[in-house]
Motif scaffolding. Structure first.
Motif, PDB file in Angstrom:
ATOM      1  N   ALA A 162       2.355   3.149  -2.994  1.00  0.00           N
ATOM      2  CA  ALA A 162       1.714   3.840  -3.741  1.00  0.00           C
ATOM      3  C   ALA A 162       2.446   5.524  -3.884  1.00  0.00           C
ATOM      4  CB  ALA A 162       0.410   4.189  -3.174  1.00  0.00           C
ATOM      5  N   PRO A 163       2.777   5.926  -2.807  1.00  0.00           N
ATOM      6  CA  PRO A 163       3.494   7.360  -3.057  1.00  0.00           C
ATOM      7  C   PRO A 163       4.720   7.156  -4.140  1.00  0.00           C
ATOM      8  CG  PRO A 163       3.221   6.938  -0.718  1.00  0.00           C
ATOM      9  CD  PRO A 163       2.822   5.521  -1.526  1.00  0.00           C
ATOM     10  N   ARG A 164       5.456   6.235  -3.960  1.00  0.00           N
ATOM     11  CA  ARG A 164       6.579   6.068  -5.036  1.00  0.00           C
ATOM     12  C   ARG A 164       6.355   5.865  -6.522  1.00  0.00           C
ATOM     13  NH1 ARG A 164      10.210   1.513  -3.707  1.00  0.00           N
ATOM     14  NH2 ARG A 164       8.926   1.309  -2.002  1.00  0.00           N
ATOM     15  N   LEU A 165       5.111   5.247  -6.799  1.00  0.00           N
ATOM     16  CA  LEU A 165       4.515   5.031  -8.119  1.00  0.00           C
ATOM     17  C   LEU A 165       3.900   6.265  -8.454  1.00  0.00           C
ATOM     18  CD1 LEU A 165       3.035   1.476  -7.710  1.00  0.00           C
ATOM     19  CD2 LEU A 165       5.181   2.039  -8.471  1.00  0.00           C
ATOM     20  N   GLY A 166       3.574   7.216  -7.570  1.00  0.00           N
ATOM     21  CA  GLY A 166       2.980   8.528  -7.982  1.00  0.00           C
ATOM     22  C   GLY A 166       1.441   8.453  -7.955  1.00  0.00           C
ATOM     23  N   LEU A 167       1.097   7.270  -7.417  1.00  0.00           N
ATOM     24  CA  LEU A 167      -0.501   7.033  -7.394  1.00  0.00           C
ATOM     25  C   LEU A 167      -1.067   8.037  -6.101  1.00  0.00           C
ATOM     26  CD1 LEU A 167      -0.695   3.106  -7.593  1.00  0.00           C
ATOM     27  CD2 LEU A 167      -1.814   4.699  -9.010  1.00  0.00           C
ATOM     28  N   ALA A 168      -0.275   8.398  -5.168  1.00  0.00           N
ATOM     29  CA  ALA A 168      -0.895   9.120  -4.112  1.00  0.00           C
ATOM     30  C   ALA A 168       0.192   9.725  -3.319  1.00  0.00           C
ATOM     31  CB  ALA A 168      -1.742   8.180  -3.185  1.00  0.00           C
ATOM     32  N   GLU A 169      -0.278  10.875  -2.570  1.00  0.00           N
ATOM     33  CA  GLU A 169       0.768  11.329  -2.091  1.00  0.00           C
ATOM     34  C   GLU A 169       1.038  11.000  -0.462  1.00  0.00           C
ATOM     35  OE1 GLU A 169      -1.584  13.312  -3.473  1.00  0.00           O
ATOM     36  OE2 GLU A 169      -0.190  13.293  -5.200  1.00  0.00           O
TER      37      GLU A 169
END
Ligand code: PRP
Ligand code: ZN
Length: 303
Positions: A162-169
């Motif tokens: 998720a962080p790499r996809l920009g979905l979450a930090e």
């Protein structure tokens, strides 16, 4: 016990199809003498030698399957169990299952993790972040306890990307060996929940045939877990050293003493030690006068 019991008299146990608990669950059953061939494409498998059928599913579905009466039993992590229980309480539903046994595998923690390069000083640093997780209830409870306002983004799988996809930090996910986090350049910063595997059973009553099978299964699980640490120890010792030697044996009651042919002053001692026998214990036994010390594993135990 007829292995070919009709379906209504066979226990149905839900186990994880693949993941952290899958192999250990089947290993435990194998050590309980329950053998299934594992063509994984099949969802439901009959054990040939015990009136039990295994249903292979996602671990997250296991509490619900047991509570809905689809399965009598389930092997699941307390992480999934607690998440489901919190959700049901939020929805005003009861628990619907009982804890049958705590199992000695599946230890892991639910942790909040951040990209490696991100600095972290404490929970306040999570404020305003989006946290991706499959465990929204446990995550929200943690944030509420710490008084942190953050957004929880629910994902059902592959949370670590998720962080790499920009979905979450940040993410909140299970960490066992830590290799998933490492592979995704994430580091755990807070532990939200500590989990291990348990056997749960449906709260409703079983028919007498199934109840009997469950009793047998639980006794076998106890036997396997009891034997896990236990060792059978054999040694030779001077009779005069016996009081000291007995004190050194961890968790051994009433050892057997046997005469040694042609040696009046020494005996053979055999004992079951209920706790682990370490090298240090063996060295102390040797110093106390013991010799020919053998420590043997115990496969099964019934007290
Ligand atoms: C958990 C979690 C990670 C992995 C962590 O999966 O989602 O993928 O275990 O383990 P590691 O620290 O040893 O790398 P789980 O077995 O619960 O399966 P699921 O997420 O597919 O339900
Ligand atoms: Zn899962």
């Amino acid at each position: 016990m007829p292995p070919s019991a009709p379906p209504k008299d066979r226990l149905r146990l839900a186990v994880q199809k693949s993941g952290r608990l899958a192999t250990d669950s089947l290993d435990l059953l194998a050590r309980c003498g329950i053998k299934v061939k594992t063509p994984k494409e099949k969802l439901l498998l009959h054990a040939g030698n015990f009136p039990i059928d295994l249903l292979f599913v996602r671990d997250d579905d296991i509490p619900q399957l047991v509570m809905d009466g689809v399965c009598d039993l389930g092997i699941v992590g307390t992480n999934v169990l607690e998440e489901t229980a919190l959700q049901r309480r939020t929805d005003g539903d009861g628990d619907g299952y009982e804890l049958a046994r705590t199992l000695e595998f599946g230890g892991c923690r639910l942790a909040i993790a951040l990209p490696e390069e991100r600095t972290y000083a404490g929970p306040a640093d999570l404020a305003g972040l989006r946290i991706a997780t499959s465990y929204p209830q446990l995550t929200k409870r943690f944030l509420a306890e710490k008084g942190v306002a953050a957004e929880v983004v629910v994902l059902s799988g592959s949370v670590e990307i998720a962080p790499r996809l920009g979905l979450a930090e940040a993410i909140c996910d299970l960490v066992a060996t830590g290799s998933t986090l490492e592979a995704n350049q994430l580091r755990a910063v807070e532990t939200v929940f500590r989990s291990s595997a348990v056997l749960i059973r449906a709260a409703r009553e079983l028919n007498p045939v199934k109840a009997h099978a469950l009793e047998l299964l639980l006794r076998r699980i106890d036997g396997v877990q009891l034997a896990a640490e236990a060792k059978y120890i054999m040694l030779h010792a001077p009779k005069s050293a016996l009081p000291e030697i007995r004190k050194l044996l961890p968790g051994a009651e009433n050892p057997t003493l046997l005469p040694l042919a042609g040696d009046e002053s020494r005996v053979a001692l055999h004992a079951v030690c209920q706790e682990a026998v370490f090298w240090e214990t063996m060295e102390s036994l040797k110093r106390a006068g013991a010799s020919s010390i053998l420590v043997l594993p115990i496969e099964k135990m019934m007290l």
